[in-house]
Motif scaffolding. Structure first.
Motif, PDB file in Angstrom:
ATOM      1  N   PHE A   1       3.611 -74.183 100.804  1.00 12.89           N
ATOM      2  CA  PHE A   1       4.937 -73.115 100.364  1.00 12.89           C
ATOM      3  C   PHE A   1       4.163 -71.659 100.798  1.00 12.89           C
ATOM      4  O   PHE A   1       2.910 -71.763 101.327  1.00 12.89           O
ATOM      5  CB  PHE A   1       5.391 -72.958  99.071  1.00 12.89           C
ATOM      6  CG  PHE A   1       3.944 -72.716  98.178  1.00 12.89           C
ATOM      7  CD1 PHE A   1       2.967 -73.736  98.200  1.00 12.89           C
ATOM      8  CD2 PHE A   1       3.688 -71.320  98.019  1.00 12.89           C
ATOM      9  CE1 PHE A   1       2.032 -74.251  96.471  1.00 12.89           C
ATOM     10  CE2 PHE A   1       2.405 -71.535  96.602  1.00 12.89           C
ATOM     11  CZ  PHE A   1       1.668 -72.489  96.401  1.00 12.89           C
TER      12      PHE A   1
ATOM     13  N   ARG B   1       0.517 -71.577 102.411  1.00 12.55           N
ATOM     14  CA  ARG B   1      -0.555 -72.940 101.425  1.00 12.55           C
ATOM     15  C   ARG B   1      -0.376 -74.530 102.043  1.00 12.55           C
ATOM     16  O   ARG B   1       0.673 -74.793 101.529  1.00 12.55           O
ATOM     17  CB  ARG B   1      -0.520 -72.266 100.442  1.00 12.55           C
ATOM     18  CG  ARG B   1      -1.123 -70.978  99.937  1.00 12.55           C
ATOM     19  CD  ARG B   1      -1.699 -71.137  98.366  1.00 12.55           C
ATOM     20  NE  ARG B   1      -2.209 -70.064  97.937  1.00 12.55           N
ATOM     21  CZ  ARG B   1      -3.689 -69.261  98.117  1.00 12.55           C
ATOM     22  NH1 ARG B   1      -4.080 -71.037  98.308  1.00 12.55           N
ATOM     23  NH2 ARG B   1      -4.063 -68.144  97.784  1.00 12.55           N
TER      24      ARG B   1
ATOM     25  N   MET C   1      -1.251 -78.594 100.025  1.00 13.06           N
ATOM     26  CA  MET C   1      -1.526 -78.470  99.214  1.00 13.06           C
ATOM     27  C   MET C   1      -1.546 -79.885  98.790  1.00 13.06           C
ATOM     28  O   MET C   1      -1.091 -80.922  99.054  1.00 13.06           O
ATOM     29  CB  MET C   1      -0.688 -78.822  97.046  1.00 13.06           C
ATOM     30  CG  MET C   1      -0.677 -77.330  97.038  1.00 13.06           C
ATOM     31  SD  MET C   1      -1.660 -76.136  97.354  1.00 13.06           S
ATOM     32  CE  MET C   1      -2.623 -76.417  95.904  1.00 13.06           C
TER      33      MET C   1
ATOM     34  N   SER D   1      -5.475 -72.876 102.815  1.00 11.84           N
ATOM     35  CA  SER D   1      -4.303 -71.714 103.302  1.00 11.84           C
ATOM     36  C   SER D   1      -5.607 -70.809 104.589  1.00 11.84           C
ATOM     37  O   SER D   1      -5.725 -71.226 105.408  1.00 11.84           O
ATOM     38  CB  SER D   1      -5.200 -71.156 102.277  1.00 11.84           C
ATOM     39  OG  SER D   1      -6.590 -70.730 102.139  1.00 11.84           O
TER      40      SER D   1
END
Lengths: 499, 188
Positions: free
Chosen positions: B49, B60, B62, B76
């Motif tokens: 996202f 980013r 995850m 990031s």
């Protein structure tokens, strides 16, 4: 002849008393699980044949409305004990991936016996110790949260509130004769002689968040607007209303007393807030925290003060009630039943490795700390920051922007960090912060990119897929916090991107 | 004889190598964020996202949780533009990021130069201790490891970070290197 009638009278007098005692003392044992009854017995509580639970320290029955809280407290302690036992086994082993058969079986036995104490996250972490068949039966055990609701605990030092809280009812800091009359729509402004601020008691049109008038705080509060004419907006009709005797409720001297409890954002002067605090049901320590927030919070100050004056949540300093939360805990059963508990401190235990202090473990104050542990109490300023963050989390629930946990945490942490920054700059140091909070603040201040990555990655562990979800309301609050932070970083240091 | 055996071994290994390449290709994909800030190979299964924070835009990704479930590995990528308020030029930004701090138990490695796409990246690592989980108890000290790459592009630079707990950072090292190898600035 007389004796039976006397006996009769006595029986009639005693029966209601006995019924009342039974009502007070009789605990809802039928609704308790076997594990909870076992927990009571382990902690030396006696269960009478009539269902009442006798406290071992006072030898008196536990009132039924306190039993759920007692159980949750006992469960919390037991859960901590179990986790420490598991930690002990793991520390003695070669590592979780290299457990011996005996170690693994010990872990399984402890987990199996105490599965009912674990929440979903903890259960997920330990699922790999069991086979699928075993997990099928373990999953039938309900989660701790599904049990009895926690009762409302009253603050012992609460000052009596002048009027009972009700959403659309007038609440006056000073008693007002015709209190409930003020309507939401008519602008029954305060006609008071002291010329000061006449905040429009506007409920109908939602006023955008506006900074506090005559605010001595160093930093402009809301990013949305400065002290703009919005404050002045309705005074003309308000004055007209003032001229009418009948609907005017607010007679007393305090200027902008909030006649209507409403979630609509409005300007609140320092005087009004002080008046609110004077009669608010908080002890002096909590009031000191709220004053600190009102004086120094550069972001979300108006928002949280409005919420505070609307919801009047119960706020206490109680490490035991905080349970396993390191700093604070918010419980909101309904908009009328809100409690915020602040933790007073923790135990820090360093596991020594040879001659060096090794890994530090943080334990709650309610735990039996291992030998050599150090008790760390949080300062007033640190607690104020935690309270500010918790009030912003409350704001998200009251105003309906809590569907994105990431947005809520992002905004709450930003408010907290900005608050600490103001306090640190005024003090010239950050010695009021302890432990991880100090590390976190320094990372925010000096290495903001890294801070942001660390925050997102640790939140993501808790919130998973919800991380990427951001609803428009949450987004706008986060945008405000972003704007506030940018402004403050620019003010602090022009080249503040990495320093 | 020996050469025949070697050839036979090579022929046997070829399909395995091809399969491995195919598998690794399946595990990563060419990722371009919605803002089209850059593109590079990223793990396919990682959740992505973009967001806007006080420091600018950041993309980013995850990854998985650590074993304790307290920290999630994450990429990031930020674009630091020279026109942004508070802009610090590349070399100084790297120096500031590498500053050690004894009180925070924060350390960094020396800077290495590595090729990242068509540019030269300054790469270094940072470790710092944190309590995890951070807001609930009991919590234990854990070391957070970051691989950082700073890639100049025009007047600005990209700041790429891969964070994880120290016990797992080697598991994701290949992802980090793959990202650098395939990194392409877009629209700059």
């Amino acid at each position: 002849m007389i004796l039976p009638s006397v006996l009769g009278v006595l029986c009639v007098a005693i029966l209601p008393l006995r019924a009342e005692m039974l009502a007070v003392a009789h605990a809802p044992l039928a609704s308790l699980m076997g594990s909870q009854i076992q927990l009571l017995i382990e902690n030396r509580f006696r269960i009478q044949p009539n269902g009442s639970v006798i406290d071992p320290t006072t030898s008196k029955p536990v009132p039924s409305d306190e039993l759920p809280f007692l159980l949750q407290s006992l469960e919390g302690r037991k859960r901590l004990q179990v986790l420490l036992q598991l930690d002990l086994i793991l520390n003695k082993s070669e590592g979780e991936k290299h457990l011996t058969f005996e170690e693994r079986e010990s872990m399984r036995a402890i987990l199996h016996a105490n599965w009912s104490l674990f929440n979903l996250e903890t259960r997920k972490n330990f699922r790999r110790y069991f086979s699928l068949e075993e997990l099928e039966s373990l999953d039938l055990i309900p989660l701790p949260k599904a049990r009895l609701p926690e009762p409302e605990l009253r603050d012992r030092e609460a000052a009596p509130i002048a009027t009972p809280p009700a959403p659309a009812v007038v609440v006056q800091p000073a008693p007002v004769p015709d209190a409930p009359v003020v309507q939401p729509t008519p602008m029954a402004a305060v006609p008071v002689a002291p010329a000061a601020v006449i905040p429009s008691v506007v409920v109908a049109p939602p006023i955008p968040p506006i900074t506090i008038v005559a605010q001595p705080a160093p930093i402009p509060a809301a990013p949305a607007a400065a002290i703009t004419p919005a404050v002045v907006v309705p005074p003309a009709p308000a004055v007209a209303v003032v001229a009418q005797p009948a609907p005017l409720v607010i007679a007393p001297p305090p200027p902008p007393a909030a006649p209507v409890r409403s979630l609509a954002m409005r300007t609140i002067s320092n005087e009004e807030f002080e008046l609110f605090l004077k009669d608010a049901p908080y002890n002096k320590d909590v009031k000191a925290l709220l004053r600190l927030i009102a004086a120094k919070a550069p972001f979300a100050r108006l928002r949280v003060i409005n919420d505070l004056m609307f919801a009047i949540p119960q706020i206490t300093l109680d490490s035991e009630r905080c349970g396993l939360q390191a700093y604070s805990r918010l419980v909101m059963d309904s908009p009328e039943k809100i409690s915020i508990t602040l933790n007073q401190g923790v135990f820090v235990h360093h596991k020594r490795v040879l001659f060096f202090n090794g890994v530090a473990t943080i334990l709650p104050l309610s735990a039996k700390a291992p030998e050599g542990s150090q008790k760390v109490l949080y300062s007033t300023e640190q607690q104020a920051g935690s309270l500010l963050a918790e009030l912003l989390r409350l704001d998200s629930r009251l105003r309906g922007w809590d569907s994105s946990p990431y947005a809520v945490e992002s905004a709450a942490r930003a408010a907290q960090a900005l608050f600490y920054d103001v306090v640190a700059r005024e003090a010239g140091n950050d010695s009021f912060l302890q432990g991880e909070m100090k590390s976190s603040y320094r990372l925010w201040r000096d290495w903001p990119i890294e801070y942001r990555d660390w925050l997102v990655d640790s939140l993501a562990a808790a919130h998973g897929e919800a991380m990427s979800r951001m609803d428009p309301k949450g987004q706008s609050v986060v945008a405000e916090s972003v704007e506030a932070e940018r402004r403050i970083r620019q003010e602090r240091q022009p080249h503040a991107l990495q320093d | 004889m020996l050469s025949k055996i070697s050839l036979a071994l090579l022929l046997c290994a070829a399909p395995l190598m091809a399969q491995e390449a195919e598998e690794s290709q399946g595990k990563t994909h060419l990722y371009t964020p919605p803002s089209r800030m850059f593109s590079c190979e990223m793990p396919r299964s990682w959740q992505s996202f973009e967001e806007e924070d006080a420091l600018g835009s950041v993309a980013r990704l995850m990854g998985p949780n650590n074993q304790a479930g307290t920290f999630r590995a994450g990429f990031s990528v930020r674009w630091i533009d020279k026109d942004m308020p508070g802009f610090v030029e590349t070399k100084k930004a790297v120096e500031l990021a590498r500053r050690d701090d004894k009180a925070l138990d924060r350390h960094s490695t020396p800077v290495r130069l590595m090729r990242a796409g068509n540019a030269l990246a300054r790469v270094f690592e940072i470790t710092q201790k944190h309590q995890l989980p951070e807001e609930s108890l009991p919590s234990n000290e854990d070391v957070i490891h970051q691989d950082v790459a700073v890639i100049p592009s025009g007047a600005g630079y990209y700041w790429i970070t891969l964070s994880s707990t120290q016990d797992l950072y080697l598991d994701y090292r290949s992802n980090f290197l793959q990202c650098l190898k395939t990194f392409q600035p877009l629209g700059r």
